[in-house]
Design a protein around this motif. Structure first.
Motif, PDB file in Angstrom:
ATOM      1  N   GLU A  13     -12.514  -9.572   1.604  1.00  0.00           N
ATOM      2  CA  GLU A  13     -13.348  -8.236   2.299  1.00  0.00           C
ATOM      3  C   GLU A  13     -11.586  -7.672   3.257  1.00  0.00           C
ATOM      4  O   GLU A  13     -12.024  -6.411   3.501  1.00  0.00           O
ATOM      5  N   ALA A  14     -11.230  -8.752   3.203  1.00  0.00           N
ATOM      6  CA  ALA A  14      -9.673  -7.936   4.464  1.00  0.00           C
ATOM      7  C   ALA A  14      -8.608  -7.049   3.095  1.00  0.00           C
ATOM      8  O   ALA A  14      -8.473  -5.825   3.930  1.00  0.00           O
ATOM      9  N   ILE A  15      -8.882  -7.422   2.513  1.00  0.00           N
ATOM     10  CA  ILE A  15      -8.365  -7.261   1.332  1.00  0.00           C
ATOM     11  C   ILE A  15      -8.670  -5.426   1.001  1.00  0.00           C
ATOM     12  O   ILE A  15      -8.327  -4.472   0.568  1.00  0.00           O
ATOM     13  N   SER A  16     -10.000  -5.841   0.664  1.00  0.00           N
ATOM     14  CA  SER A  16     -10.998  -4.477  -0.010  1.00  0.00           C
ATOM     15  C   SER A  16     -11.033  -3.544   1.185  1.00  0.00           C
ATOM     16  O   SER A  16     -10.754  -2.273   1.100  1.00  0.00           O
ATOM     17  N   ASP A  17     -11.227  -3.613   2.198  1.00  0.00           N
ATOM     18  CA  ASP A  17     -11.067  -3.391   3.243  1.00  0.00           C
ATOM     19  C   ASP A  17      -9.938  -1.464   3.601  1.00  0.00           C
ATOM     20  O   ASP A  17      -9.805  -0.360   3.618  1.00  0.00           O
ATOM     21  N   PHE A  18      -8.784  -2.786   3.808  1.00  0.00           N
ATOM     22  CA  PHE A  18      -7.619  -1.824   3.708  1.00  0.00           C
ATOM     23  C   PHE A  18      -7.191  -1.313   2.698  1.00  0.00           C
ATOM     24  O   PHE A  18      -6.529  -0.307   1.582  1.00  0.00           O
ATOM     25  N   ALA A  19      -7.275  -1.926   1.423  1.00  0.00           N
ATOM     26  CA  ALA A  19      -6.890  -1.664  -0.303  1.00  0.00           C
ATOM     27  C   ALA A  19      -7.552  -0.244  -0.551  1.00  0.00           C
ATOM     28  O   ALA A  19      -7.549   0.488  -1.309  1.00  0.00           O
ATOM     29  N   ASP A  20      -9.317  -0.296  -0.583  1.00  0.00           N
ATOM     30  CA  ASP A  20     -10.151   0.678  -0.591  1.00  0.00           C
ATOM     31  C   ASP A  20      -9.875   2.157  -1.077  1.00  0.00           C
ATOM     32  O   ASP A  20      -9.797   2.545  -1.840  1.00  0.00           O
ATOM     33  N   SER A  27      -6.711   6.165  -7.893  1.00  0.00           N
ATOM     34  CA  SER A  27      -8.129   7.027  -9.093  1.00  0.00           C
ATOM     35  C   SER A  27      -8.070   7.661  -8.590  1.00  0.00           C
ATOM     36  O   SER A  27      -8.568   8.295 -10.418  1.00  0.00           O
ATOM     37  N   ASP A  28      -8.767   9.006  -7.944  1.00  0.00           N
ATOM     38  CA  ASP A  28      -9.290  10.310  -7.945  1.00  0.00           C
ATOM     39  C   ASP A  28      -8.244  10.660  -8.481  1.00  0.00           C
ATOM     40  O   ASP A  28      -8.287  12.011  -9.293  1.00  0.00           O
ATOM     41  N   ILE A  29      -6.514  10.763  -8.477  1.00  0.00           N
ATOM     42  CA  ILE A  29      -5.596  11.687  -8.739  1.00  0.00           C
ATOM     43  C   ILE A  29      -5.763  11.466 -10.449  1.00  0.00           C
ATOM     44  O   ILE A  29      -5.180  12.046 -11.516  1.00  0.00           O
ATOM     45  N   VAL A  30      -5.090   9.993 -10.851  1.00  0.00           N
ATOM     46  CA  VAL A  30      -4.771   9.222 -12.074  1.00  0.00           C
ATOM     47  C   VAL A  30      -5.974   9.740 -12.671  1.00  0.00           C
ATOM     48  O   VAL A  30      -5.583  10.192 -14.698  1.00  0.00           O
ATOM     49  N   SER A 454     -10.221  -4.435  -5.305  1.00  0.00           N
ATOM     50  CA  SER A 454      -9.645  -3.415  -5.151  1.00  0.00           C
ATOM     51  C   SER A 454      -7.879  -3.629  -5.543  1.00  0.00           C
ATOM     52  O   SER A 454      -7.574  -1.698  -5.921  1.00  0.00           O
ATOM     53  N   LEU A 455      -7.647  -4.479  -5.626  1.00  0.00           N
ATOM     54  CA  LEU A 455      -5.830  -4.318  -6.002  1.00  0.00           C
ATOM     55  C   LEU A 455      -5.841  -4.136  -7.777  1.00  0.00           C
ATOM     56  O   LEU A 455      -4.969  -3.925  -7.888  1.00  0.00           O
ATOM     57  N   VAL A 456      -7.057  -4.636  -8.120  1.00  0.00           N
ATOM     58  CA  VAL A 456      -6.935  -4.636  -9.492  1.00  0.00           C
ATOM     59  C   VAL A 456      -7.196  -3.514 -10.042  1.00  0.00           C
ATOM     60  O   VAL A 456      -6.869  -2.438 -10.881  1.00  0.00           O
ATOM     61  N   ALA A 457      -8.555  -2.289  -9.042  1.00  0.00           N
ATOM     62  CA  ALA A 457      -8.565  -0.892  -9.333  1.00  0.00           C
ATOM     63  C   ALA A 457      -6.915  -0.714  -8.825  1.00  0.00           C
ATOM     64  O   ALA A 457      -6.649   0.503 -10.418  1.00  0.00           O
ATOM     65  N   MET A 458      -6.389  -0.475  -8.005  1.00  0.00           N
ATOM     66  CA  MET A 458      -5.009   0.116  -7.463  1.00  0.00           C
ATOM     67  C   MET A 458      -4.068  -0.265  -9.017  1.00  0.00           C
ATOM     68  O   MET A 458      -3.167   0.644  -9.468  1.00  0.00           O
ATOM     69  N   ALA A 459      -4.146  -1.654  -9.206  1.00  0.00           N
ATOM     70  CA  ALA A 459      -2.991  -1.684 -10.822  1.00  0.00           C
ATOM     71  C   ALA A 459      -3.564  -0.733 -12.043  1.00  0.00           C
ATOM     72  O   ALA A 459      -2.364   0.038 -12.529  1.00  0.00           O
ATOM     73  N   ASP A 460      -4.593  -0.305 -12.398  1.00  0.00           N
ATOM     74  CA  ASP A 460      -4.921   0.070 -13.319  1.00  0.00           C
ATOM     75  C   ASP A 460      -4.821   1.567 -12.734  1.00  0.00           C
ATOM     76  O   ASP A 460      -4.357   2.229 -14.402  1.00  0.00           O
TER      77      ASP A 460
END
Length: 521
Positions: A13-20, A27-30, A454-460
């Motif tokens: 949850e902490a990472i998601s709050d920061f990375a979301d 993701s919106d750009i790519v 969130s980090l997995v989504a960023m990785a994609d």
């Protein structure tokens, strides 16, 4: 993993709050979509497909003309003695294939033929065919501009050919920017897409066949043990370098193919009378799909997207593995690399799709109806597993073995890719490489305990951002690849005519007189 829910959920949850917010913006750009008919087309998929079209035309359908040469190279017909590099053409190919063949071939294809209908299979094959041309270009450049170190090890990939190749053409600053962008993107994906996601999903499949919520692997201790064991295995292989990776993947990849393709063929052969109808359904669905959002365009988009995401042609990852090949002629490995999208997309993805279409399980039919109403399939792996279970009742266990093999091979290969991106920035010292291996192994363990969605989504997003940097360079450097291809055409013709490696090398070095070869002209 109920017992791990306390602290792991808090970390998630902490990472998601920061990375979301970052993941959403990236993701919106790519993956920005452009309206096309009644549906939306992701521009990044178009970017990859157009590159495949351009390179297919520019190199005169090299993926057809030189396919036989590719197979000959893989089986060692044109072996070059004393060539620089670390691994054979076969091992370089299996290492790269192990990075692309994974869960997407099982789950992703099931989702594609559900959302896009059976016709998505046709467009998937077409995209894989075009991707063969992109892979040829980038892997030729990977070998052309690689760095062979004093200890015989090799470093290659987009961070090298973009920087060196564009500098040769007077575009040094652009080359450095593109190289740095590609390296950062590939390194980020190595940690969270090629590593964490693979561990997380393979553990989920393992839990599903060993008791689900009651599985020992659903406990904190079981999950941790799985993560630690996997981390140790991966670390041992990575420490051995590309030679060790090549040795492992040269066994894993054929094993994966035998298990998975063998299961596909079993379903197909048991339902052999349904094959003509299934093939007809695929072709009809490609041009006249029913119940698919966006009609033909919708089926095309889903097929193209699945293939682009699966074979990674144009991304810049595969040249890192292919650059380690033993060869004196860069385009030989470019020709071999064309087999990678062929194996990944044209063969394995198509086999998965055909198996699902033939089996026509109730779960797939229900998922298709839900997709027609705008719903999304909950689990692609389950749809594939159900298709196999119509013939093989114990297939979930076979699928688990396949998933674990896919995951391990992908983690190992992406560990190597990430290392080469890491050392591009931080150097090749023992301290630098050890730091990377420790970080990578810790993330393997984390993948067994947390999802870090969130980090997995960023990785994609990062992975496909790498395609932007990479393909710009491929367009600029395409003439270099054409020159290298001419050399290989001349070389293979002369070898087929009975000339020795030594005679050809002497000719190319200008040590003998007479009519100059095509390479000299």
């Amino acid at each position: 993993m109920a017992e791990t829910a306390s602290w792991t959920t808090r970390v998630d949850e902490a990472i998601s709050d920061f990375a979301d917010p970052i993941a959403t913006r990236l993701s919106d750009i790519v993956f920005y979509t452009i309206p096309l008919g009644d549906t939306e087309f992701p521009w990044i998929v178009g970017w990859l497909v157009v590159a495949g079209l351009v390179f297919t035309a520019y190199f005169g359908f090299a993926q057809v003309r030189h396919l036989r040469t590719a197979f000959n190279l893989v089986r060692g017909k044109y072996e070059q003695k004393d060539a620089p590099g670390e691994v054979s053409h076969f091992r370089a190919l299996t290492s790269a294939v192990s990075g692309t063949v994974g869960l997407g071939n099982i789950a992703g294809v099931a989702i594609a033929v559900t959302i896009g209908g059976p016709g998505a299979t046709f467009w998937m094959i077409l995209c894989g065919f075009l991707g063969m041309a992109s892979k040829f270009v980038e892997c030729t450049l990977g070998v052309k501009y690689r760095e062979v170190h004093a200890d015989g090890t090799v470093s290659g990939g987009p961070m090298h050919y973009l920087r060196k190749g564009l500098a040769e053409r007077g575009l040094g600053t652009l080359g450095k920017v593109l190289a740095a962008g590609a390296a950062v993107a590939l390194m980020f994906f190595a940690f969270f897409g090629g590593n964490l996601f693979q561990v997380n999903q393979s553990l989920e499949q393992l839990q599903s066949v060993t008791g689900k919520e009651d599985s020992v692997f659903a406990t904190s201790g079981g999950a941790l043990a799985f993560g630690v064991l996997l981390a140790v295995l991966v670390a041992l292989v990575l420490v051995g370098g590309m030679r060790s990776i090549g040795a492992v993947t040269s066994r894993l990849v054929p094993a994966m193919a035998v298990i998975y393709v063998g299961a596909c063929l079993t379903v197909i052969l048991v339902n052999i009378t349904a094959v003509p109808s299934a093939i007809a359904t695929i072709f009809e669905g490609a041009f006249a799909p029913e119940g698919v959002a966006g009609g033909v365009i919708g089926a095309l988009i889903v097929g193209f997207q699945r293939a682009a995401f699966s074979n990674e042609a144009g991304i810049g990852s595969a040249p890192i593995a292919h650059s380690a090949v033993k060869t004196k002629r860069p385009a030989t490995e470019g020709v071999v690399a064309m087999l990678e999208p062929f194996i990944d997309t044209v063969v394995i993805c198509t086999m998965t799709a055909l198996t699902i279409v033939i089996a026509r399980t109730p779960s797939w039919e229900a998922a298709r109806e839900a997709a027609a109403d705008g719903g999304a399939p909950e689990s692609g792996v389950a749809l594939t597993s159900d298709a196999f279970e119509t013939v093989i009742s114990w297939f979930p266990y076979v699928l688990t073995v396949a998933v674990l093999l896919f995951a391990i091979s992908t983690i190992i290969t992406w560990g190597y890719y990430g290392l080469k991106a890491w050392t591009y920035f931080f150097g090749r010292s023992r301290a630098s490489e050890t730091t990377y291996n420790v970080l990578f192994s810790l993330i393997v363990v984390a993948g067994a305990l947390m999802s870090l969605g969130s980090l997995v989504a960023m990785a994609d997003s990062a992975l496909f951002a790498a395609a932007v940097f990479n393909i710009i360079g491929l367009y600029i450097l395409a003439p270099v690849v054409k020159k290298e291809l001419r050399k290989v055409i001349d070389y293979t013709r002369r070898r087929d005519a009975g000339e020795t490696e030594e005679q050809i090398e002497a000719d190319e070095a200008g040590e003998v007189g007479g009519e100059p070869s095509l390479a000299q002209r």
